[in-house]
Design a protein around this motif. Sequence first.
Motif, PDB file in Angstrom:
ATOM      1  N   GLU A   1     -14.534  26.773 -64.381  1.00  0.00           N
ATOM      2  CA  GLU A   1     -14.253  25.677 -65.312  1.00  0.00           C
ATOM      3  C   GLU A   1     -15.535  24.991 -65.750  1.00  0.00           C
ATOM      4  OE1 GLU A   1     -11.376  22.729 -64.420  1.00  0.00           O
ATOM      5  OE2 GLU A   1      -9.748  24.047 -65.053  1.00  0.00           O
ATOM      6  N   HIS A   2     -16.487  24.908 -64.848  1.00  0.00           N
ATOM      7  CA  HIS A   2     -17.755  24.287 -65.217  1.00  0.00           C
ATOM      8  C   HIS A   2     -18.470  25.084 -66.294  1.00  0.00           C
ATOM      9  CE1 HIS A   2     -21.336  21.849 -64.901  1.00  0.00           C
ATOM     10  NE2 HIS A   2     -22.030  22.973 -64.926  1.00  0.00           N
TER      11      HIS A   2
ATOM     12  N   LEU B   1     -17.087  27.043 -68.411  1.00  0.00           N
ATOM     13  CA  LEU B   1     -16.293  26.897 -69.626  1.00  0.00           C
ATOM     14  C   LEU B   1     -16.575  25.545 -70.274  1.00  0.00           C
ATOM     15  CD1 LEU B   1     -14.176  28.149 -71.465  1.00  0.00           C
ATOM     16  CD2 LEU B   1     -12.394  27.221 -69.953  1.00  0.00           C
ATOM     17  N   LEU B   2     -16.747  24.519 -69.450  1.00  0.00           N
ATOM     18  CA  LEU B   2     -17.070  23.188 -69.978  1.00  0.00           C
ATOM     19  C   LEU B   2     -18.414  23.196 -70.688  1.00  0.00           C
ATOM     20  CD1 LEU B   2     -16.632  20.168 -70.311  1.00  0.00           C
ATOM     21  CD2 LEU B   2     -17.465  19.842 -67.968  1.00  0.00           C
ATOM     22  N   GLU B   3     -19.410  23.801 -70.075  1.00  0.00           N
ATOM     23  CA  GLU B   3     -20.735  23.850 -70.700  1.00  0.00           C
ATOM     24  C   GLU B   3     -20.679  24.589 -72.039  1.00  0.00           C
ATOM     25  OE1 GLU B   3     -24.205  24.758 -68.609  1.00  0.00           O
ATOM     26  OE2 GLU B   3     -23.900  23.199 -67.092  1.00  0.00           O
TER      27      GLU B   3
ATOM     28  N   THR C   1     -18.039  24.965 -73.946  1.00  0.00           N
ATOM     29  CA  THR C   1     -17.258  24.186 -74.909  1.00  0.00           C
ATOM     30  C   THR C   1     -18.091  23.031 -75.473  1.00  0.00           C
ATOM     31  OG1 THR C   1     -15.270  24.719 -73.637  1.00  0.00           O
ATOM     32  CG2 THR C   1     -15.078  22.973 -75.274  1.00  0.00           C
ATOM     33  N   LEU C   2     -18.877  22.399 -74.601  1.00  0.00           N
ATOM     34  CA  LEU C   2     -19.752  21.315 -75.078  1.00  0.00           C
ATOM     35  C   LEU C   2     -20.773  21.853 -76.073  1.00  0.00           C
ATOM     36  CD1 LEU C   2     -20.366  19.479 -71.679  1.00  0.00           C
ATOM     37  CD2 LEU C   2     -19.283  18.463 -73.696  1.00  0.00           C
ATOM     38  N   GLY C   3     -21.315  23.020 -75.783  1.00  0.00           N
ATOM     39  CA  GLY C   3     -22.271  23.635 -76.704  1.00  0.00           C
ATOM     40  C   GLY C   3     -21.633  23.989 -78.033  1.00  0.00           C
ATOM     41  N   GLU C   4     -20.423  24.509 -77.975  1.00  0.00           N
ATOM     42  CA  GLU C   4     -19.704  24.886 -79.188  1.00  0.00           C
ATOM     43  C   GLU C   4     -19.394  23.640 -80.025  1.00  0.00           C
ATOM     44  OE1 GLU C   4     -19.412  27.992 -79.930  1.00  0.00           O
ATOM     45  OE2 GLU C   4     -18.426  27.559 -81.836  1.00  0.00           O
ATOM     46  N   LEU C   5     -19.063  22.543 -79.355  1.00  0.00           N
ATOM     47  CA  LEU C   5     -18.780  21.286 -80.059  1.00  0.00           C
ATOM     48  C   LEU C   5     -20.041  20.786 -80.766  1.00  0.00           C
ATOM     49  CD1 LEU C   5     -16.728  19.062 -80.695  1.00  0.00           C
ATOM     50  CD2 LEU C   5     -17.294  18.009 -78.497  1.00  0.00           C
ATOM     51  N   ASP C   6     -21.183  20.884 -80.088  1.00  0.00           N
ATOM     52  CA  ASP C   6     -22.459  20.502 -80.709  1.00  0.00           C
ATOM     53  C   ASP C   6     -22.710  21.315 -81.969  1.00  0.00           C
ATOM     54  OD1 ASP C   6     -23.044  18.618 -78.838  1.00  0.00           O
ATOM     55  OD2 ASP C   6     -24.460  19.841 -77.700  1.00  0.00           O
TER      56      ASP C   6
ATOM     57  N   THR D   1     -20.595  22.986 -83.797  1.00  0.00           N
ATOM     58  CA  THR D   1     -19.587  22.697 -84.817  1.00  0.00           C
ATOM     59  C   THR D   1     -19.902  21.404 -85.556  1.00  0.00           C
ATOM     60  OG1 THR D   1     -17.915  23.801 -83.467  1.00  0.00           O
ATOM     61  CG2 THR D   1     -17.112  22.367 -85.213  1.00  0.00           C
ATOM     62  N   ARG D   2     -20.334  20.402 -84.816  1.00  0.00           N
ATOM     63  CA  ARG D   2     -20.658  19.121 -85.458  1.00  0.00           C
ATOM     64  C   ARG D   2     -21.874  19.249 -86.355  1.00  0.00           C
ATOM     65  NH1 ARG D   2     -19.140  15.384 -80.222  1.00  0.00           N
ATOM     66  NH2 ARG D   2     -17.081  14.763 -80.982  1.00  0.00           N
TER      67      ARG D   2
ATOM     68  N   ARG E   1     -23.512  13.699 -74.009  1.00  0.00           N
ATOM     69  CA  ARG E   1     -23.665  15.128 -73.768  1.00  0.00           C
ATOM     70  C   ARG E   1     -24.076  15.376 -72.329  1.00  0.00           C
ATOM     71  NH1 ARG E   1     -23.921  20.058 -72.868  1.00  0.00           N
ATOM     72  NH2 ARG E   1     -24.424  21.576 -74.490  1.00  0.00           N
TER      73      ARG E   1
ATOM     74  N   GLU F   1     -14.195  16.982 -63.854  1.00  0.00           N
ATOM     75  CA  GLU F   1     -14.673  17.971 -64.823  1.00  0.00           C
ATOM     76  C   GLU F   1     -13.514  18.587 -65.579  1.00  0.00           C
ATOM     77  OE1 GLU F   1     -17.359  21.022 -63.693  1.00  0.00           O
ATOM     78  OE2 GLU F   1     -19.065  19.658 -63.876  1.00  0.00           O
TER      79      GLU F   1
ATOM     80  N   LEU G   1     -13.093  18.645 -69.491  1.00  0.00           N
ATOM     81  CA  LEU G   1     -12.901  19.904 -70.215  1.00  0.00           C
ATOM     82  C   LEU G   1     -11.723  19.794 -71.176  1.00  0.00           C
ATOM     83  CD1 LEU G   1     -13.429  22.873 -70.800  1.00  0.00           C
ATOM     84  CD2 LEU G   1     -12.148  23.459 -68.725  1.00  0.00           C
TER      85      LEU G   1
ATOM     86  N   THR H   1     -12.735  17.680 -74.067  1.00  0.00           N
ATOM     87  CA  THR H   1     -13.699  18.355 -74.939  1.00  0.00           C
ATOM     88  C   THR H   1     -13.017  19.429 -75.784  1.00  0.00           C
ATOM     89  OG1 THR H   1     -15.382  17.976 -73.245  1.00  0.00           O
ATOM     90  CG2 THR H   1     -15.930  19.521 -74.996  1.00  0.00           C
TER      91      THR H   1
ATOM     92  N   LEU I   1     -12.860  19.471 -79.807  1.00  0.00           N
ATOM     93  CA  LEU I   1     -13.288  20.639 -80.578  1.00  0.00           C
ATOM     94  C   LEU I   1     -12.201  21.053 -81.570  1.00  0.00           C
ATOM     95  CD1 LEU I   1     -15.460  22.784 -81.023  1.00  0.00           C
ATOM     96  CD2 LEU I   1     -14.486  24.096 -79.125  1.00  0.00           C
TER      97      LEU I   1
END
Lengths: 233, 233
Positions: free
Chosen positions: A121-122, A124-126, A128-133, A135-136, B84, B121, B125, B128, B132
Amino acid sequence: MSSCDLCVVRNRAICSALDAKELEALNAIGRTRTIAPGESLIWEGEDSVLVANVIDGVLKLSTNTEDGREQIVGVVYPSDFIGRPFGGTTGHGVTALTDAKVCVFSRRDFDAFAREHPALEHKLLERTLGELDRTRRWMLLLGRKSASEKLASFLLEMAERLVGQGCSFDFEMPNQKRVTLPFSRQQIADVLGLTIETVSRQFTRLKNEGIIDLPSRRDVTILDLAALTAEAG
Amino acid sequence: MSSCDLCVVRNRAICSALDAKELEALNAIGRTRTIAPGESLIWEGEDSVLVANVIDGVLKLSTNTEDGREQIVGVVYPSDFIGRPFGGTTGHGVTALTDAKVCVFSRRDFDAFAREHPALEHKLLERTLGELDRTRRWMLLLGRKSASEKLASFLLEMAERLVGQGCSFDFEMPNQKRVTLPFSRQQIADVLGLTIETVSRQFTRLKNEGIIDLPSRRDVTILDLAALTAEAG
DNA sequence: CGTTAAGTTGATAGGTTTCAACATACGTGG
DNA sequence: CCACGTATGTTGAAACCTATCAACTTAACG
């Protein structure tokens, strides 16, 4: 031996959070699947039934308005994660742009597995956070940039992301990069929020100005990286 | 008694993943802070030094081109998470639109705490992933919708998100919703990728067509929800 | 009540889309 | 292997939408 040991994205995908034994358990609930260009893995609006890792190829994430306009909202490459874990409906379709190979899981199985493996999950979280960045950052392009800035930005992103993906070749020439795009002109238009004609015109303009060359429809050679960067705004 | 016990977003923010003891530990590394409208908590491009939960108020996430064009890439409300975690630089600034209260953590402290608390977390997730989804839906608006469709979509989203946030009032009238916008006209333009003049013209058009009423600059009454939905495309 | 910021309205210019014709590449079957 | 038909891409002309520039109006605040 789990088939994951042979997986080319083993060390880059979220699976890298798992040890050999855990990986075997994950492998037990997944299966690989090939997808032809134009074929869809997930459709917009359906409730989320499966998730996947991209092993090979490029896929688009896209949404459509009721009257048929399309917007590509994301592009995924090998080692990227696809789908919407933890409930909800999928907001966008997932369609292969090239021949693709993915490692598919039922969402229910994956959800249960993930909740028992915090390290997964961690990762996946990293991701997802990168993908959100990312995308923005793309929103600035869609909302505020002109057609020429959009195409220049697109080509620069392509040059960066396709390096080492088997889709591009680095010549020895400094500042020269040749890229084979996994997109048609229409798809580029759908990424940039433009029409195919406008994309085409911008391509020929960049070519006429000597900033790029177009050896074929799918290939772009960046001749003047500095100028292209300046065009990107 | 930890101050979190009194927190109004205690049960909605990611903190809801924690029990009383864990919450106390989290509280020990955080502090609350108030922010005035127009004041920034995070600046675009700086490396990520803090994260926060929104307790009260509305804040914008925004990026700018070099020559000063702005695009708002997100809007956060009470219980939303800001910042972030896990490294990297912040791709967008965070600025208060209203008087705001946030619960701030140093990113390093928060990262360490989060890695020891998988339930936290997991909440992060889910949040996030939802963000997204919302962001990608917004890309369709930015890339493919006309000015009138953009404003109609915006007003519908506002009507939905501001209900129960203290910013809107539900009249007893069916299909009538009054909303107090936390945005100036310029900020609405920056959300929609338009100019302030175009936003203004679309407002008056919707008013002239009897779809909305504008009691004051910051207030909008939706008179015909069906028509507004149709306008949204 | 005056000053200033915010918003509206109008006229014009400009960029992108639209519609149409044409050119080029691609795949299939003869 | 070439010819043909189709899909994809390019180019041109005109229309349309939004941005730009400017003047004016309204609201906010001391």
